[in-house]
Design an enzyme around this catalytic site. Structure first.
Site, PDB file in Angstrom:
ATOM      1  N   ARG A   1      42.138  40.916  54.900  1.00 43.64           N
ATOM      2  CA  ARG A   1      42.030  40.848  53.503  1.00 43.64           C
ATOM      3  C   ARG A   1      41.691  41.978  52.884  1.00 43.64           C
ATOM      4  O   ARG A   1      40.948  42.814  53.431  1.00 43.64           O
ATOM      5  CB  ARG A   1      41.007  39.724  53.237  1.00 43.64           C
ATOM      6  CG  ARG A   1      40.967  39.422  51.571  1.00 43.64           C
ATOM      7  CD  ARG A   1      39.765  38.479  51.349  1.00 43.64           C
ATOM      8  NE  ARG A   1      39.604  38.196  49.867  1.00 43.64           N
ATOM      9  CZ  ARG A   1      38.548  37.901  49.259  1.00 43.64           C
ATOM     10  NH1 ARG A   1      37.416  37.600  50.007  1.00 43.64           N
ATOM     11  NH2 ARG A   1      38.765  37.746  47.720  1.00 43.64           N
ATOM     12  N   HIS A   2      42.053  42.406  51.689  1.00 41.49           N
ATOM     13  CA  HIS A   2      41.781  43.484  50.824  1.00 41.49           C
ATOM     14  C   HIS A   2      40.273  43.724  50.745  1.00 41.49           C
ATOM     15  O   HIS A   2      39.339  42.770  50.754  1.00 41.49           O
ATOM     16  CB  HIS A   2      42.439  43.566  49.499  1.00 41.49           C
ATOM     17  CG  HIS A   2      41.978  42.471  48.684  1.00 41.49           C
ATOM     18  ND1 HIS A   2      41.074  42.375  47.951  1.00 41.49           N
ATOM     19  CD2 HIS A   2      42.626  41.316  48.349  1.00 41.49           C
ATOM     20  CE1 HIS A   2      40.972  41.151  47.206  1.00 41.49           C
ATOM     21  NE2 HIS A   2      41.993  40.495  47.371  1.00 41.49           N
TER      22      HIS A   2
ATOM     23  N   TRP B   1      36.991  42.324  39.769  1.00 39.46           N
ATOM     24  CA  TRP B   1      37.060  40.620  39.602  1.00 39.46           C
ATOM     25  C   TRP B   1      36.585  39.962  40.497  1.00 39.46           C
ATOM     26  O   TRP B   1      36.278  38.611  40.237  1.00 39.46           O
ATOM     27  CB  TRP B   1      38.505  40.500  39.177  1.00 39.46           C
ATOM     28  CG  TRP B   1      39.250  40.740  38.002  1.00 39.46           C
ATOM     29  CD1 TRP B   1      38.711  41.702  37.231  1.00 39.46           C
ATOM     30  CD2 TRP B   1      40.204  40.126  37.422  1.00 39.46           C
ATOM     31  NE1 TRP B   1      39.146  41.796  35.958  1.00 39.46           N
ATOM     32  CE2 TRP B   1      40.370  40.962  35.906  1.00 39.46           C
ATOM     33  CE3 TRP B   1      41.170  39.331  37.507  1.00 39.46           C
ATOM     34  CZ2 TRP B   1      41.459  40.627  35.144  1.00 39.46           C
ATOM     35  CZ3 TRP B   1      42.294  38.880  36.770  1.00 39.46           C
ATOM     36  CH2 TRP B   1      42.387  39.598  35.445  1.00 39.46           C
TER      37      TRP B   1
ATOM     38  N   GLY C   1      44.601  36.191  41.728  1.00 39.81           N
ATOM     39  CA  GLY C   1      46.081  35.850  41.814  1.00 39.81           C
ATOM     40  C   GLY C   1      46.719  37.037  42.179  1.00 39.81           C
ATOM     41  O   GLY C   1      46.700  37.671  42.711  1.00 39.81           O
TER      42      GLY C   1
ATOM     43  N   GLU D   1      49.426  37.372  46.996  1.00 41.30           N
ATOM     44  CA  GLU D   1      48.415  36.106  46.660  1.00 41.30           C
ATOM     45  C   GLU D   1      49.137  35.256  46.007  1.00 41.30           C
ATOM     46  O   GLU D   1      50.034  35.327  45.042  1.00 41.30           O
ATOM     47  CB  GLU D   1      47.138  36.783  45.882  1.00 41.30           C
ATOM     48  CG  GLU D   1      46.195  35.938  45.750  1.00 41.30           C
ATOM     49  CD  GLU D   1      45.568  35.393  47.171  1.00 41.30           C
ATOM     50  OE1 GLU D   1      46.213  34.687  47.763  1.00 41.30           O
ATOM     51  OE2 GLU D   1      44.212  35.490  47.209  1.00 41.30           O
TER      52      GLU D   1
END
Length: 206
Positions: free
Chosen positions: A7-8, A13, A21, A81
């Protein structure tokens, strides 16, 4: 074939609890630091290929983990995403996520009943494209024996695991949302995906 699904790193955010999203939000400095710590821990892994979501937070995470290794990088839309449509950018407090009366409660707590906002994507659609991506990888016989970094997102990575585990939509968030830069290791053995390690985090206090 071995996959390292990551996962990044953290974004602004993420810290603001905003729905990202498919909005293209870059990593923040902590996100880059998490990726660097992860890169250091994974520095000896002989990656042959990188497949990344087109969103910049995933691509930058992949670039940092890859470092000076010169290997092909492929952009893949099917691991981007989930889209939240009209809800993207909205700040969802922890209290609202836990409130059954909230319009977004089902996404995390009852995903089998989640209905996206206008223009958004269903969880079923996300799961379908993730499963299709994994099935296509199986057909790439020229990649057998290769080590591949897959750089993606929280919900998208859970969709990949759901496809591997054959988890129904109602169990989509089994084990919760992965931490930023969490890594899951998956091997293809005799035509089947096998999870070797899930949600491994290579950093401590960054």
């Amino acid at each position: 074939m071995r996959l390292y699904i990551i996962r990044h790193g953290e974004t602004p955010w993420n810290t603001q609890l905003r729905l990202q999203g498919q909005t293209d939000i870059e990593l923040n400095e902590k996100g880059r630091a998490l990726a660097r710590e992860t890169a250091h821990a994974m520095r000896e892994i002989p990656f042959d290929l990188v497949i990344t979501s087109p969103l910049s937070r995933a691509r930058e995470t992949a670039d940092i983990v890859l470092g000076h290794r010169e290997v092909p990088v492929i952009t893949e839309n099917r691991i981007r995403e989930i889209s939240f449509g009209a809800m993207e950018g909205r700040q969802i407090s922890k209290e609202e996520r836990e409130d059954p009366a909230s319009e977004f409660y089902c996404f995390f707590h009852d995903p089998g009943c989640y209905v996206p906002a206008e223009g958004g994507e269903t969880i079923a659609s996300l799961m379908e494209r993730a499963a299709g991506f994994l099935e296509e990888l199986k057909q790439k016989q020229e990649w057998y024996g290769k080590t591949i970094l897959i750089s993606t997102h929280g919900a998208a990575s859970r969709a990949l695991l759901a496809a591997i585990k054959r988890t129904p939509q109602k169990g989509f968030w089994e084990n919760g949302v992965p931490k930023n830069c969490a890594v899951t290791i998956v091997d293809l053995e005799q035509g089947e995906w096998l999870i070797k390690e899930q949600d491994k985090v290579y950093y401590e206090n960054v």
